[in-house]
Each structure stands twice: as C-alpha cells, then as structure tokens.
Design a protein around this motif. Structure first.
Motif, PDB file in Angstrom:
ATOM      1  N   ILE A 224       0.831  -1.276  -0.046  1.00 53.67           N
ATOM      2  CA  ILE A 224      -0.138   0.072  -0.021  1.00 53.67           C
ATOM      3  C   ILE A 224       0.731   1.418  -0.072  1.00 53.67           C
ATOM      4  O   ILE A 224       0.891   2.116  -0.874  1.00 53.67           O
ATOM      5  N   HIS A 225       1.915   1.283   0.918  1.00 57.10           N
ATOM      6  CA  HIS A 225       2.765   2.403   0.861  1.00 57.10           C
ATOM      7  C   HIS A 225       3.304   2.456  -0.297  1.00 57.10           C
ATOM      8  O   HIS A 225       3.597   3.843  -0.740  1.00 57.10           O
TER       9      HIS A 225
ATOM     10  N   ARG B 233       2.705   1.713  -3.311  1.00 54.89           N
ATOM     11  CA  ARG B 233       1.572   2.326  -4.414  1.00 54.89           C
ATOM     12  C   ARG B 233       1.190   3.746  -4.046  1.00 54.89           C
ATOM     13  O   ARG B 233       1.232   4.493  -5.144  1.00 54.89           O
ATOM     14  N   MET B 234       0.749   4.104  -2.998  1.00 62.90           N
ATOM     15  CA  MET B 234       0.426   5.513  -2.478  1.00 62.90           C
ATOM     16  C   MET B 234       1.577   6.485  -2.778  1.00 62.90           C
ATOM     17  O   MET B 234       1.303   7.409  -3.609  1.00 62.90           O
ATOM     18  N   MET B 235       2.840   6.098  -2.613  1.00 62.82           N
ATOM     19  CA  MET B 235       3.658   7.010  -2.760  1.00 62.82           C
ATOM     20  C   MET B 235       4.067   7.085  -4.603  1.00 62.82           C
ATOM     21  O   MET B 235       4.416   8.401  -5.050  1.00 62.82           O
TER      22      MET B 235
ATOM     23  N   ILE C 226       1.868   6.749  -6.578  1.00 64.59           N
ATOM     24  CA  ILE C 226       0.507   7.662  -7.074  1.00 64.59           C
ATOM     25  C   ILE C 226       0.639   9.072  -6.887  1.00 64.59           C
ATOM     26  O   ILE C 226       0.520   9.880  -7.665  1.00 64.59           O
ATOM     27  N   PHE C 227       1.321   9.526  -5.635  1.00 65.26           N
ATOM     28  CA  PHE C 227       1.565  11.032  -5.232  1.00 65.26           C
ATOM     29  C   PHE C 227       3.011  11.351  -6.167  1.00 65.26           C
ATOM     30  O   PHE C 227       2.562  12.561  -6.717  1.00 65.26           O
ATOM     31  N   ARG C 228       4.009  10.662  -6.444  1.00 69.68           N
ATOM     32  CA  ARG C 228       4.779  11.032  -7.312  1.00 69.68           C
ATOM     33  C   ARG C 228       4.272  11.548  -8.978  1.00 69.68           C
ATOM     34  O   ARG C 228       4.869  12.265  -9.302  1.00 69.68           O
TER      35      ARG C 228
ATOM     36  N   PHE D 106      -1.832  17.926  -3.973  1.00 69.56           N
ATOM     37  CA  PHE D 106      -2.198  16.706  -4.451  1.00 69.56           C
ATOM     38  C   PHE D 106      -3.879  16.613  -3.913  1.00 69.56           C
ATOM     39  O   PHE D 106      -4.584  16.118  -4.769  1.00 69.56           O
ATOM     40  N   LEU D 107      -3.938  17.009  -2.782  1.00 70.37           N
ATOM     41  CA  LEU D 107      -5.554  16.714  -2.199  1.00 70.37           C
ATOM     42  C   LEU D 107      -6.600  17.632  -2.791  1.00 70.37           C
ATOM     43  O   LEU D 107      -7.621  17.307  -2.713  1.00 70.37           O
TER      44      LEU D 107
END
Lengths: 313, 313
Positions: free
Chosen positions: A266-267, A269-271, A273-275, A309-310
């Motif tokens: 999860i970690h 993949r989340m990072m 997505i962020f990048r 991002f948010l």
C-alpha cells in the motif's frame, strides 16, 4: 474459474514442474488481465494450502529459509550442497533468487546450471531466478507469491537467495521463517559489501569456508560476530532454538509478515500515485530546490505539495 | 506580515528569550491560523539564517548534537556539564528534549530545574521540553522547526536530547550534525533498553560514568563496542574527524536531511489519509483477517484496498 487457470491449478497441485513454472510467469506478469488470472490462481492455491497446512502440527507444512551474504561468501556452493543434502533426505527444495539489479545490469547471477550444477538437474529441486525487471517492491511481491506457488506444488523447503543488492536482504528477511547470513572468513575490518544492519536481522550467521588454512581466521571471525551480536536484541520471542518448530509460533510469525507486506504494498503504491500526480510532478523539483536553499522548511514544502495533491480529492 | 508575527520575529533575532519561547509555542500549535503564522515566521527566520550562515566558512553557523541513551546512562548530568562547559567558553546552548511518550504517560522527564539545575538558570542556555502530544512525526517536525528558531535567536549549539522511547532516537539521528549515544558501563549482555540498530546510527559512542570503581567495567565495555562497531559501515563520507568542520560538508548533510524530512512528512500524511478514508476504514479489518487466515495474498489485499481508495480520485 477460467479453464486455462483451472488447468494450471490442477497441474500445480499435482506437482507438475511446467505448470509451476508457467504459474510463476503468470504471477510476474504486469498485464492487467493476467494479473487477474494470477490473483485467482493464488487465491485457489492459498485455499488448497489451508487444508494442507492444517494437517501439520506446526500449522505450516513448509519451511522458508533466506540466504544472503556478500559476493564471495560462497552462497551458490552452499545452496547446492545444502539443497542436495535436503533432497537426499526426502525433501523437495525450491530455490528462488532475488536479484533486483538484473534489470539494469543484465543480471549479476550466472546461469543456474553453472552455479548449481547438481541441484539444477535434481528432480526434487526447482530453481527459479528472480524476474528481471521492476522495483524492489515489485520483485519482492513476485517472490512472496512465487513462494506460495512452490508450496502449492509440494515443495516443503523454500530457499530464497538474495545477491545483496540494495535493500533486497531486508525485504527477504521479512518473508522467511529463518534468515541466514553467510560470510567468508574475513574480519569486519577487511570485509566489504556487508550491509549496515544486516547482522541484526539475521537469525543465523554462518562463517563459510572455515576449513583448511582458513580455520584459524574463521574462528577469529566467529568470535568477533559473537561479540557483536551481544548488542543485538533478540529478534522474535520464538528465537529460542528449542521452540522454533513448536505449533503455532511459525504460523503467527508468517501472519505478522503478511500484514507487514500488505502495508508495504500500500505504501509503495500510494507514494507512486503521489509522485506521478501531474501537479506534484510539476512543482516537486522547484520545492525541493527551495528546501535545499533554506527558503522553506521541509514541513512547509510537504504541506504545499500535499495541498496541491489533495485539491483533487 | 501580520504585526504580531513581525514583532515575534524582531524579538527572536534580537535574542529575546520570551520571543523565542512564544515562537516555539506557535510552531507547535495545531490551530490552522496559527500554523499559517508559524510558517510565515519560519520562512522569515530561514531567510535571516541564510544571510547569517553565509558569513560562516562552514556554511552553517550552528552545530546540532543529538544525545541519546538508555535510562540511567546519565544523560541529564552529561548535558548539564557539557552545556556549562560550552556556555563557559562563550557559546550559547539550546537544549530541546524529544519525548513522544509524554502524551500518554504525562511525561517521563523530570522538570528541567531538577534535571539540570545550573544550566536551567544560565542566561546563555535555553532548555525546552518537547511538545506533550502528537505522533512521533508531529513531534519530530516541531523539534526540527524549534531548532531553526533557536538558531535564529543566536544559539550556536543545539542539543537535541531523546529519552529513547519508540523510534525517537532514529528520528533525532536524522536531524543533527552529530549523533552521540551515551551508555553506562554495562556490557551488551546486561544492558537493557538499547535499541536494535541504534549503535549503527551513532557517530560517537560515549561510555559514561567511567571513573572510580567503574573504570575497569567501562574499559571492557569500550572494547566490546569497539569490536562491534567494526561491523558497522562508515555512516557518512564526512565522518573523518579531520574533515568535519570543513566548508560545505555540513551544509550538504543538512540539505540531504531536509529532503529526507520533507518526504517523511509526505509519507506520514499520505498514509494517514489512506487509513482515514471511509471506504478503507470500513473494509480494512475484514481484509486483514482474510490475509491472516490465508484467504487472500497480502498483494491482493493491498490491491483491493487501493482500488476502493482510488475510485474516488
């Protein structure tokens, strides 16, 4: 289940080597449809293993061993001898080699036939090099899943070898029941290529090549490590040799490891997505520069990027 | 800039202690409007420090020292003596204590006046305990930012003390120029409370209390650590004592640290957003159970949760 996947599953649990090889290839695929098939197959294999493992007093029927060490420690020779010993006493041994460097360097491992001439032709052994591309996270996930498939194909000992590039040893330490560090008879002063912290995640440190002329050197290295290991806390409560094969403990350790891996996936993949977010990508290097130059604090730079991002959420 | 913040900035750079104390409180606030003021203040202080630091041949005017060690190592006494020595030779010393446990336990640190009776009344010293609430990430961010404010107020030595709870030592190691591990004269076998891996992130290991009856014991412990440290790689290329105060190196190390911190803040916040997502929260425990029971692989569980989260994007 789709017919091709059903056939693969049947071949796998009937210990057909070709089916196992094809199943691992399927799991390694990045094609979306194939990944769906792979997940279906894995779910079936897990279901099958639940029944099989229930038959064992330990809660698991297989034992996973990680082997790591610097270049020249003699990993291939060790695994060849150890593997032949195991198959000679009725075990079935699968060797998975993790080598995240191979995508860029073309592979630092020699062909298995050269590295392990006897084990590679043993009908009770199965050797599989790591996938040749992808991030460490991807390679690690594939290796975890390949281990499950090998267990489904009736291999009771899974050896996961790492060539010691990047953080691969630490990843492997978290997917095995016992993590073994193999070292040559060279003292800490002389030795290159041993990674910081790796001694601490080892359950077992083996000083290899400790015969003939090297016996004295090996004894000195053993004493050095014994002293160094005093500073290391006991890794898991089950690391008292007497207890290691007792019921439930190993199962509990594996459950914990699986949770660790779920969160790692999860970690990562989340990072990712962020990048990969367009607004983040557009502003990242400017903000990193501003942090370097002491114009904004790291905290404020993080806030700014997160806000961008948010906004989309 | 708003007038109150401008006044705070002016007081701070004029080395007014009350302004510094109020500035740190502002930075610690979780109130949104105050956080905005805090970021504005920090940005101004950073700007001011850029000019100040440029005057130094080293690229930075201050030196940040992390002090950690197990309970009973004598951290308070050491900092009291060391701090008095520094103020006695013309330095200005700020001590920031990181104690993430204090939110739940009500604080494991005694009052500063009891711990460091002389330093706490020294006009050239400033002691500040950590904020009493928040996650390690939050406490770490506040500590980083408090260090910047202390530098703005003309303190040239920043001591960051950690009481060794949770992962706080590792966090502190990444925000200082030199990380010092203080240990009592007790061997690895006897010693409790030294964390796995902490010896490896230390730039300096000090065996404290090594006088009188304990001198022999201290020498043995020193030998043990010297031997253990052979297995540890050199932490940074600049860790050759001769080079440590040479121009640019320290500045480069700090830049790297700031990038590490930026990404850590992003990391922590992204995972918080993920965990707090309603769909994720609703499905998490069920999927964790399925992973524990071996019904789905960790990878598939991660995929399912991510898919639920990303549907909203």
């Amino acid at each position: 289940m789709e017919q091709a996947t059903a056939k693969l599953f049947e071949g796998l649990v009937n210990q057909d080597r070709a089916s196992l090889a094809r199943s691992i290839t399927l799991v390694e695929s990045s094609n979306l449809q194939k990944r769906h098939q792979a997940q279906l197959l894995l779910t079936c294999v897990l279901q099958y293993l639940k029944t099989e493992n229930a038959k064992s007093a330990r809660g698991v029927k297989s034992f996973r061993i990680g082997i790591s060490g610097p270049p020249g420690a003699g990993k291939s020779t060790f695994i060849e001898k150890f593997g032949k010993f195991l198959t000679g006493t009725g075990h079935r041994v699968a060797v998975l080699a993790v080598d995240p460097s191979s995508s860029t360097t073309g592979g630092s491992l020699l062909a298995d036939k050269t590295r392990m001439p006897k084990l590679s032709v043993d009908p009770n052994a199965f050797i599989r090099p790591s996938p040749s591309s992808g991030t460490l996270g991807g390679v690690a996930r594939n290796t975890c899943e390949a281990a499950v498939l090998c267990e489904g194909a009736g291999f009771d000992t899974i050896v996961i070898e790492t060539v010691g590039v990047g953080q691969s040893e630490f990843a492997v330490a978290d997917m095995v029941d016992l993590f073994c560090l193999l070292i040559p008879p060279a003292s800490g002063d002389e030795m290159q290529g041993i990674k910081r912290g790796i001694v601490e995640v080892a359950d077992l440190v083996v000083v290899n090549k400790s015969d003939g002329d090297l016996e004295g050197a090996a004894r000195r290295v053993q004493a050095e490590y014994t002293s160094a290991l005093k500073f290391v806390k006991q890794r898991t409560p089950l690391w008292k040799p007497k207890a290691i094969s007792q019921g439930g403990d190993l199962k509990k350790k594996r459950e914990q490891q699986m949770h660790v891996w779920m969160w790692r996936h999860i970690h990562e993949r989340m990072m990712e997505i962020f990048r990969k977010d367009q607004t983040v990508a557009k502003n990242l290097s400017e903000l990193e520069n501003m942090v370097s130059q002491g114009i904004v604090t790291p905290g404020l730079a993080a806030d700014i990027l997160l806000e961008k991002f948010l906004k989309k959420l």
